[in-house]
Write an enzyme that holds these catalytic residues in place. Structure first.
Site, short mmCIF file in Angstrom:
data_model
loop_
_atom_site.label_atom_id
_atom_site.label_comp_id
_atom_site.label_asym_id
_atom_site.label_seq_id
_atom_site.Cartn_x
_atom_site.Cartn_y
_atom_site.Cartn_z
N GLN A 84 0.85 -1.20 0.00
CA GLN A 84 0.00 0.00 0.00
C GLN A 84 0.88 1.24 0.00
OE1 GLN A 84 -3.02 0.39 3.06
NE2 GLN A 84 -3.24 2.56 2.65
N CYS A 90 -6.55 1.51 1.99
CA CYS A 90 -6.47 0.16 2.57
C CYS A 90 -7.74 -0.66 2.30
CB CYS A 90 -6.20 0.22 4.07
SG CYS A 90 -7.46 1.08 5.03
N HIS A 164 -7.93 0.79 9.77
CA HIS A 164 -7.17 0.13 8.71
C HIS A 164 -7.82 -1.21 8.35
CE1 HIS A 164 -3.71 -0.72 6.27
NE2 HIS A 164 -3.35 -1.77 6.97
N ASP A 179 -1.60 -7.43 4.57
CA ASP A 179 -1.68 -6.04 4.99
C ASP A 179 -0.66 -5.26 4.17
OD1 ASP A 179 -1.41 -3.58 6.20
OD2 ASP A 179 -1.32 -4.35 8.25
#
Length: 227
Positions: A84, A90, A164, A179
């Site tokens: 990211q 996100c 997030h 993630d």
């Protein structure tokens, strides 16, 4: 150079259909973590998204985890992972992780911008995929319009959002946490199609236990539509 920023995205299920995914599988809220409430989630489940608050405790844990795992990230080459680099993206990154690692299950419209993105980035590194997403106007425009249609008034581009999204997927019988803020996928042991939701929820419980005074947790499951 400042990294690009998008409008923060809520868990807006319409976003998926706007990106050209057919509604044979759908995102739905998981209303509780006890077995009775989990049994109400349509099966099979192929991905789980967790929305959680980024607190000081979490940031400290994340740093420790990276140090501990940096020399031994045991990750299947079949896992699709994207970094990211876009602020507030996100939700979209979580969605890409959920969908990209389940393409065998999911169906797309012929002109799906998401399918096109996955095909174009399939052989890229996580960093190259991030750069490619920065330039992908069709996904950005869909993200921004979806953010503005969310259930609450969309914050401004510059507003600091401390929530997030991450994704959990089953790749090759292993549970992975994906993630885009982390350097690599995190493996959480073995799983199966039958136990995947429960296994992912066990990891979500660890996130919750780390910040017991926090209530801003949302779990969303990508399930086969049972209607």
């Amino acid at each position: 150079m400042d990294s690009p920023r998008w409008l923060p995205l809520e868990s807006n299920p319409e976003f998926v259909s706007c990106l050209g995914m057919k509604p044979t599988w759908q995102f739905g809220d998981v209303y509780g973590l006890d077995p009775e409430l989990l049994s109400m989630v349509p099966r099979p489940v192929c991905a789980v998204l967790l929305l959680f608050p980024v607190t000081e405790k979490y940031e400290a844990f994340k740093q420790e985890e990276e140090e501990k795992l940096k020399d031994q990230p045991q990750v299947s080459p079949d896992v699709y992972f994207i970094k990211q680099t876009i602020g507030n993206a996100c939700g979209t990154i979580g969605l890409i992780h959920a969908v990209a690692n389940n393409q065998a299950h999911l169906e797309f419209e012929p002109d799906s911008p998401l399918k096109k993105f996955l095909e174009q980035t399939s052989k890229m590194t996580p960093e190259e995929r991030a750069t490619f997403l920065e330039k992908d106007e069709s996904i950005r425009v869909t993200h921004e319009s979806s953010a503005q249609e969310g259930q609450t008034e969309a914050p401004s581009l510059d507003e600091k959002v401390n929530l997030h999204f991450i994704a959990f997927v089953n790749v090759g019988g292993h549970l992975y946490e994906l993630d885009g803020r982390k350097p690599f996928p995190i493996a959480h042991g073995k799983t199966s199609e039958d136990t995947f939701l429960e296994d992912a929820v066990e990891v979500c419980k660890i996130f919750m236990a780390r910040d017991p005074q926090e209530v801003r947790f949302t779990i969303i499951a990508l399930s086969k539509d049972s209607y």
